[in-house]
Structure formats: C-alpha cells, structure tokens
Write a protein that holds these residues in place. Structure first.
Motif, mmCIF file in Angstrom:
data_model
loop_
_atom_site.group_PDB
_atom_site.id
_atom_site.type_symbol
_atom_site.label_atom_id
_atom_site.label_comp_id
_atom_site.label_asym_id
_atom_site.label_seq_id
_atom_site.Cartn_x
_atom_site.Cartn_y
_atom_site.Cartn_z
ATOM 1 N N GLY A 83 0.850 -1.184 0.000
ATOM 2 C CA GLY A 83 0.000 0.000 0.000
ATOM 3 C C GLY A 83 0.886 1.234 0.000
ATOM 4 O O GLY A 83 1.839 1.320 0.775
ATOM 5 N N ALA B 259 -9.334 5.471 2.966
ATOM 6 C CA ALA B 259 -8.161 4.858 3.595
ATOM 7 C C ALA B 259 -7.907 5.462 4.975
ATOM 8 O O ALA B 259 -7.561 4.745 5.921
ATOM 9 C CB ALA B 259 -6.933 5.040 2.702
ATOM 10 N N THR C 17 -4.521 1.594 3.860
ATOM 11 C CA THR C 17 -4.236 0.778 2.672
ATOM 12 C C THR C 17 -3.828 -0.630 3.092
ATOM 13 O O THR C 17 -4.169 -1.606 2.427
ATOM 14 C CB THR C 17 -3.114 1.391 1.806
ATOM 15 O OG1 THR C 17 -1.896 1.433 2.554
ATOM 16 C CG2 THR C 17 -3.460 2.782 1.330
#
Length: 342
Positions: free
Chosen positions: A9, A136, A319
């Motif tokens: 991420g 996120a 993420t």
C-alpha cells in the motif's frame, strides 16, 4: 485475492510517501522530493536526502517535488521516485511484481487516477488499484466504514484537504480543496515578507509552522527565532516572531478548511448528520497537527473534533488493512465507485 507477490500500500502524498507492506507494516516514510542533475538527467537523491537540498542546490542540480495539490505534476520524475521506493522496500530482484494499492485525493479526475496507476505500474509494480484518501484514512483511524453509521473524516495532507462523510463503505458527501500543509507554509512566507521584509525559505516556514504555528489563540504566547534575507539591505537577518503572528498568517487557509467542513455538513443527510454530531469529527493527516485546528473546527461546527492516533500514518495503515481484507473492501468500494480497479 491478489495471489503471488508482495502486497503493498502506498500513500502517495504531496509532502511525503509512506509504504505499507502486508505482514510488515509501514516500512518507509520519506519526503516526496527528488534531486536531479539537469545536465545528465541523473537521479542524485530521493526522499530525506533530497529534501535537505531544497533551496540549497547549485545551478546544475534541481530539487523537485513531483506531486502538487495531491496529484502528479511531473509524471517522469514521479515514476522514477516510485521506482526507487519500490526497489528500496521490496528489493530489486523479484520473481513476481508487487501488487499495489495507491491513495489519491477524493476530488481527482479519471485522468489523474489513470496517471497514478500507470506511474505505479511503470515503476515496477504489478496490478495497481486506486483507493480514495478519506476512505483509507477512515479505515486507518480504526473506523468500521461498513456499518450504516455516519462518520466524518477531515484528512489534511500537504497538497489537499479531503473532507468526507462515509457510511456503508461509501462516500455520501465530500469536498476536496487545495488548501493544506503547503498552503500553510506559503502563507507564512508571504506574511514574513509583508510584515518584516524578510524572505524565508520553505524549510524555515515549515519549522515555524511546526514549532509555533496555531489556528486558535494560545493561552501562552510562544516565540521563535527566524533567519532569512532582508529584502531592503539584501543581507542575512534574524528576527524573533511569535505564535500570535503565526495565527494571523494562517488565518485565511484555516478558515477555508473550516468552511469546507461546514459545506459538507450542509449536504449531509439528516440521519447521518445526527450520527456525526454524536460520534464527532475525526481529523487525520499531518496538517491536522497544526495546533488548535481541531478547536477551530469544533467552534465553527459545534461538533466535537478529534485528532486520530498516529495521524500521519492513518492513510498508509488504511491501505494495509484494505490489503488484508481486500475482498470485503473491494466489494463495498466498487458499489460506491470510491474504489476503482483497473
């Protein structure tokens, strides 16, 4: 879901890049700065080393921030920066390319999303996905976004402030404004120039913001020495400034953020607005650490406003959680169009 290869991420921010690897957590946090030799086009430094060069380079070296207002402004340099960070965190020799989720501000266009995906894949990533920063940030702040409850997130990064109301895994109302940490720095530079005829650099402005900057009057005035170049004599000069001056310098951008929060609340359905009133507003991102900003928003809205724990890392953590429970997240995001897969 992703299959073979590392799962990564990336919080691709205007001010800094954070990389999260599944099973390891956050493995990298570096400024989004690249130093390049203009004569040879050679990459000289990336991240913190390049940031130290800002405003101090000779004519043949340029220190670039390739992301502006939360989106890619220099595609080639962004790709080279991402390639460096991916190789640094995932290793140069990989049999399988890493699968990557990249964060973007909520107000970006399809073209800007495509640029982020393509830059990531060209930099050595495998299949790339996009997730919006407020989503996120909410996940990273520990909010269960899949429940039918209203949650308001104010994510203030370097280039943009993203305000969103989230329910059932989707964005119900949102606003993204190009007023954030960089704007705070620019306003401090302008203020020192106008008030004291002193020209200061980006790094000095950032230091003033972090040390004595505030968005709400302090009980006790704090002071700090500031060095720069006198615009009248052209010579180096040192002055002492204080938090009251910083409050004046930052008045315009912080009010714009508070007004944006108000505008989103006005467009929020009443049931969700009631939830937010009970739960409060959650602030994430480095810009939310400006002293007193949560108090200002609370005063303007009448809603309790909290700063998330480990606020700078919330988006990157989000993420990571999205990677770990990708099936659930992807399903909910696809239904709201806030998560797009190539």
């Amino acid at each position: 879901m992703f299959g073979l290869g590392m799962e990564v991420g990336i919080d691709l921010g205007t001010a800094s890049v954070l990389v999260f690897i599944k099973g390891k957590g956050i493995v990298l946090q570096e400024p989004s700065v690249v130093a390049i030799d203009k004569n040879t086009n050679q990459l000289l430094a990336v991240g913190e080393e390049a940031r130290r060069m800002l405003g101090r380079t000779p004519g043949n070296i340029v220190a670039i921030r390739p992301l502006r207002d939360g989106v890619i402004s220099d595609y080639e340099v962004t790709e080279r920066m991402l390639r460096y960070f991916i190789q640094k965190t995932c290793g140069k020799r990989r049999f399988f390319k890493p699968k990557i989720i990249v964060c973007v501000p909520s107000g970006v266009t399809e073209v800007e999303k495509r640029a982020a995906i393509e830059a990531t894949e060209e930099a050595g990533g495998g299949r790339a996905h996009i997730i919006e920063e407020p989503i996120a940030a909410a996940i990273g702040a520990g909010i269960d976004i899949t429940r039918p409850d209203g949650n308001m997130i104010v994510d203030i990064g370097g280039g943009t402030a993203d305000i969103a109301v989230i329910s059932l895994g989707g964005v119900v109302a949102s606003k993204s404004i190009k007023v954030a940490g960089d704007t705070f720095d620019e306003n401090i530079v302008k203020y020192m120039r106008k008030k004291h005829n002193l020209l200061i650099g980006e790094r000095t402005a950032e230091a003033l913001k972090k040390e004595i900057g505030c968005a709400y009057p302090k009980k006790q005035v704090t002071k700090m020495e500031c060095r720069g170049r006198d615009l009248i004599s052209g010579l180096p000069k040192t002055i002492t400034t204080n938090s009251e001056e910083m409050l004046e310098a930052l008045e315009e951008p912080v009010i714009l953020i508070a007004e944006a929060v108000h505008a989103v609340l006005e467009r929020t359905p009443p049931e969700l607005a009631a939830d937010i009133s009970d739960r409060g507003i959650v602030m994430t991102g480095g810009g939310s650490l400006l002293e007193g900003l949560n108090k200002l928003i609370e005063e303007r809205t009448g809603i309790p406003t909290y700063i998330a724990e480990d606020t700078v890392s919330c988006v990157a953590k989000g993420t990571g959680i999205a990677l770990e429970s990708f099936n659930v997240i992807e399903k909910s995001m696809m239904s709201s169009k806030s998560f797009r897969k190539k």
